[in-house]
Design a protein around this motif. Structure first.
Motif, PDB file in Angstrom:
ATOM      1  N   GLU A  66       0.816  -1.219   0.000  1.00 20.35           N
ATOM      2  CA  GLU A  66       0.000   0.000   0.000  1.00 20.35           C
ATOM      3  C   GLU A  66       0.848   1.267   0.000  1.00 20.35           C
ATOM      4  O   GLU A  66       0.593   2.192  -0.772  1.00 20.35           O
ATOM      5  N   ASP A  67       1.863   1.333   0.853  1.00 17.96           N
ATOM      6  CA  ASP A  67       2.704   2.536   0.914  1.00 17.96           C
ATOM      7  C   ASP A  67       3.436   2.781  -0.397  1.00 17.96           C
ATOM      8  O   ASP A  67       3.595   3.927  -0.826  1.00 17.96           O
ATOM      9  N   GLU A  68       3.888   1.708  -1.046  1.00 14.19           N
ATOM     10  CA  GLU A  68       4.564   1.873  -2.330  1.00 14.19           C
ATOM     11  C   GLU A  68       3.602   2.401  -3.386  1.00 14.19           C
ATOM     12  O   GLU A  68       3.955   3.305  -4.152  1.00 14.19           O
ATOM     13  N   GLN A  69       2.400   1.863  -3.417  1.00 15.87           N
ATOM     14  CA  GLN A  69       1.412   2.350  -4.389  1.00 15.87           C
ATOM     15  C   GLN A  69       1.075   3.816  -4.134  1.00 15.87           C
ATOM     16  O   GLN A  69       0.963   4.603  -5.078  1.00 15.87           O
ATOM     17  N   ILE A  70       0.926   4.174  -2.884  1.00 15.41           N
ATOM     18  CA  ILE A  70       0.615   5.571  -2.542  1.00 15.41           C
ATOM     19  C   ILE A  70       1.741   6.482  -3.000  1.00 15.41           C
ATOM     20  O   ILE A  70       1.501   7.547  -3.577  1.00 15.41           O
ATOM     21  N   ASP A  71       2.989   6.068  -2.781  1.00 11.17           N
ATOM     22  CA  ASP A  71       4.113   6.878  -3.229  1.00 11.17           C
ATOM     23  C   ASP A  71       4.159   7.017  -4.741  1.00 11.17           C
ATOM     24  O   ASP A  71       4.478   8.090  -5.263  1.00 11.17           O
ATOM     25  N   ASP A  82       1.316  18.938  -9.726  1.00  7.68           N
ATOM     26  CA  ASP A  82       0.187  19.178  -8.819  1.00  7.68           C
ATOM     27  C   ASP A  82       0.642  19.681  -7.451  1.00  7.68           C
ATOM     28  O   ASP A  82      -0.202  19.987  -6.605  1.00  7.68           O
ATOM     29  N   GLY A  83       1.921  19.762  -7.246  1.00  8.47           N
ATOM     30  CA  GLY A  83       2.486  20.259  -5.998  1.00  8.47           C
ATOM     31  C   GLY A  83       4.001  20.270  -6.127  1.00  8.47           C
ATOM     32  O   GLY A  83       4.551  19.880  -7.165  1.00  8.47           O
ATOM     33  N   THR A  84       4.654  20.711  -5.072  1.00  3.65           N
ATOM     34  CA  THR A  84       6.118  20.723  -5.033  1.00  3.65           C
ATOM     35  C   THR A  84       6.578  19.716  -3.988  1.00  3.65           C
ATOM     36  O   THR A  84       5.764  19.124  -3.276  1.00  3.65           O
ATOM     37  N   ILE A  85       7.871  19.564  -3.883  1.00  2.23           N
ATOM     38  CA  ILE A  85       8.420  18.652  -2.887  1.00  2.23           C
ATOM     39  C   ILE A  85       7.988  19.064  -1.482  1.00  2.23           C
ATOM     40  O   ILE A  85       7.819  18.219  -0.604  1.00  2.23           O
ATOM     41  N   ASP A  86       7.772  20.358  -1.271  1.00  2.00           N
ATOM     42  CA  ASP A  86       7.297  20.840   0.036  1.00  2.00           C
ATOM     43  C   ASP A  86       5.868  20.401   0.320  1.00  2.00           C
ATOM     44  O   ASP A  86       5.434  20.395   1.468  1.00  2.00           O
ATOM     45  N   ASP A  87       5.127  20.031  -0.726  1.00  2.00           N
ATOM     46  CA  ASP A  87       3.741  19.574  -0.587  1.00  2.00           C
ATOM     47  C   ASP A  87       3.630  18.047  -0.521  1.00  2.00           C
ATOM     48  O   ASP A  87       2.529  17.504  -0.612  1.00  2.00           O
ATOM     49  N   TRP A  88       4.760  17.360  -0.374  1.00  2.00           N
ATOM     50  CA  TRP A  88       4.774  15.902  -0.442  1.00  2.00           C
ATOM     51  C   TRP A  88       3.765  15.255   0.516  1.00  2.00           C
ATOM     52  O   TRP A  88       3.027  14.357   0.121  1.00  2.00           O
ATOM     53  N   ASP A  89       3.750  15.699   1.753  1.00  2.00           N
ATOM     54  CA  ASP A  89       2.822  15.104   2.727  1.00  2.00           C
ATOM     55  C   ASP A  89       1.371  15.288   2.285  1.00  2.00           C
ATOM     56  O   ASP A  89       0.547  14.384   2.454  1.00  2.00           O
ATOM     57  N   ASP A  90       1.062  16.440   1.714  1.00  2.00           N
ATOM     58  CA  ASP A  90      -0.294  16.688   1.217  1.00  2.00           C
ATOM     59  C   ASP A  90      -0.620  15.798   0.005  1.00  2.00           C
ATOM     60  O   ASP A  90      -1.734  15.272  -0.102  1.00  2.00           O
ATOM     61  N   ARG A  94      -3.581  13.020  -0.140  1.00  2.00           N
ATOM     62  CA  ARG A  94      -4.583  12.963  -1.209  1.00  2.00           C
ATOM     63  C   ARG A  94      -4.631  11.583  -1.854  1.00  2.00           C
ATOM     64  O   ARG A  94      -5.700  11.072  -2.188  1.00  2.00           O
ATOM     65  N   ALA A  95      -3.448  10.973  -2.029  1.00  2.00           N
ATOM     66  CA  ALA A  95      -3.388   9.632  -2.616  1.00  2.00           C
ATOM     67  C   ALA A  95      -4.045   8.607  -1.682  1.00  2.00           C
ATOM     68  O   ALA A  95      -4.736   7.699  -2.145  1.00  2.00           O
ATOM     69  N   VAL A  96      -3.851   8.768  -0.378  1.00  2.00           N
ATOM     70  CA  VAL A  96      -4.487   7.887   0.599  1.00  2.00           C
ATOM     71  C   VAL A  96      -6.005   8.041   0.522  1.00  2.00           C
ATOM     72  O   VAL A  96      -6.750   7.049   0.519  1.00  2.00           O
ATOM     73  N   GLU A  97      -6.480   9.286   0.438  1.00  2.00           N
ATOM     74  CA  GLU A  97      -7.925   9.544   0.342  1.00  2.00           C
ATOM     75  C   GLU A  97      -8.513   8.935  -0.931  1.00  2.00           C
ATOM     76  O   GLU A  97      -9.590   8.331  -0.903  1.00  2.00           O
ATOM     77  N   ALA A  98      -7.812   9.112  -2.046  1.00  2.00           N
ATOM     78  CA  ALA A  98      -8.308   8.569  -3.316  1.00  2.00           C
ATOM     79  C   ALA A  98      -8.358   7.042  -3.262  1.00  2.00           C
ATOM     80  O   ALA A  98      -9.327   6.428  -3.706  1.00  2.00           O
ATOM     81  N   ARG A  99      -7.354   6.450  -2.674  1.00  2.00           N
ATOM     82  CA  ARG A  99      -7.288   4.987  -2.559  1.00  2.00           C
ATOM     83  C   ARG A  99      -8.418   4.447  -1.685  1.00  2.00           C
ATOM     84  O   ARG A  99      -8.941   3.366  -1.948  1.00  2.00           O
ATOM     85  N   ALA A 100      -8.785   5.190  -0.665  1.00  3.18           N
ATOM     86  CA  ALA A 100      -9.828   4.747   0.264  1.00  3.18           C
ATOM     87  C   ALA A 100     -11.190   4.621  -0.419  1.00  3.18           C
ATOM     88  O   ALA A 100     -12.063   3.904   0.068  1.00  3.18           O
ATOM     89  N   GLU A 101     -11.365   5.290  -1.537  1.00  2.05           N
ATOM     90  CA  GLU A 101     -12.644   5.240  -2.243  1.00  2.05           C
ATOM     91  C   GLU A 101     -12.760   4.048  -3.190  1.00  2.05           C
ATOM     92  O   GLU A 101     -13.835   3.769  -3.708  1.00  2.05           O
ATOM     93  N   TYR A 102     -11.663   3.345  -3.407  1.00  2.00           N
ATOM     94  CA  TYR A 102     -11.681   2.192  -4.298  1.00  2.00           C
ATOM     95  C   TYR A 102     -12.254   0.968  -3.596  1.00  2.00           C
ATOM     96  O   TYR A 102     -11.996   0.743  -2.421  1.00  2.00           O
ATOM     97  N   ARG A 103     -12.980   0.158  -4.330  1.00  2.00           N
ATOM     98  CA  ARG A 103     -13.468  -1.118  -3.792  1.00  2.00           C
ATOM     99  C   ARG A 103     -12.364  -2.159  -3.814  1.00  2.00           C
ATOM    100  O   ARG A 103     -12.305  -3.037  -2.966  1.00  2.00           O
ATOM    101  N   SER A 104     -11.493  -2.071  -4.795  1.00  2.00           N
ATOM    102  CA  SER A 104     -10.368  -2.992  -4.956  1.00  2.00           C
ATOM    103  C   SER A 104      -9.105  -2.150  -5.117  1.00  2.00           C
ATOM    104  O   SER A 104      -8.620  -1.944  -6.228  1.00  2.00           O
TER     105      SER A 104
END
Length: 159
Positions: A66-71, A82-90, A94-104
């Motif tokens: 999961e962490d690798e896919q999110i990265d 869509d952001g800079t290196i300073d926005d990495w955590d954000d 966002r990737a975690v939020e998008a992933r949470a909406e998937y059924r698979s």
């Protein structure tokens, strides 16, 4: 500087395979003959829906944790601007939020990434933002330990 949960070698493998896929084009000669010498082997770059590179890359992404896919998703967005290196955590959040909406999640993440035009270039640009030279080593295809279970599907044992 933030840390990546995925190795540069794994991202390099995805970059190389994505670039192999990106050179494909739509079927421009549907009535082509069966003799490759007659059509100057043009059909080799046509996408006929059964591309082994897509299968290999999709399987590789599905097998990542999961962490690798999110990265990888966040790196894609970073490379897209869509952001800079300073926005990495954000970007990761966002990737975690998008992933949470998937059924698979594993499969849908792979599908999303494979549908991203110029995925290889975006990932390379994302790694550049981290100051990582992905061309140093050889890309590897070792995505995860064999004991890692897919969260989307029960492990099936063959007898």
């Amino acid at each position: 500087m933030p840390e990546l949960a995925i190795s540069a070698e794994k991202v390099a493998f995805i970059i190389e395979k994505a670039r192999e896929f990106d050179v494909k084009q739509a079927d421009s000669d549907p009535d082509s003959g069966s003799n490759a010498t007659d059509d100057d082997a043009v059909d080799v770059l046509e996408d006929d829906g059964s591309d082994p590179v897509v299968n290999e890359l999709g399987s590789f992404i599905v097998a990542m944790n999961e962490d690798e896919q999110i990265d990888v998703v966040a790196l894609t967005w970073l490379g897209r601007g869509d952001g800079t290196i300073d926005d990495w955590d954000d970007l990761r959040a966002r990737a975690v939020e998008a992933r949470a909406e998937y059924r698979s999640p594993r499969r849908e993440t792979a599908h999303y990434l494979l549908g991203e035009p110029m995925l290889g270039d975006l990932l390379a640009d994302g790694l550049d933002e981290f100051g990582v030279d992905w061309t140093d080593g050889n890309p590897v295809a070792d995505s995860s330990s064999p004991s890692q279970r897919d969260e989307d599907e029960p492990t099936k044992q063959q007898r």
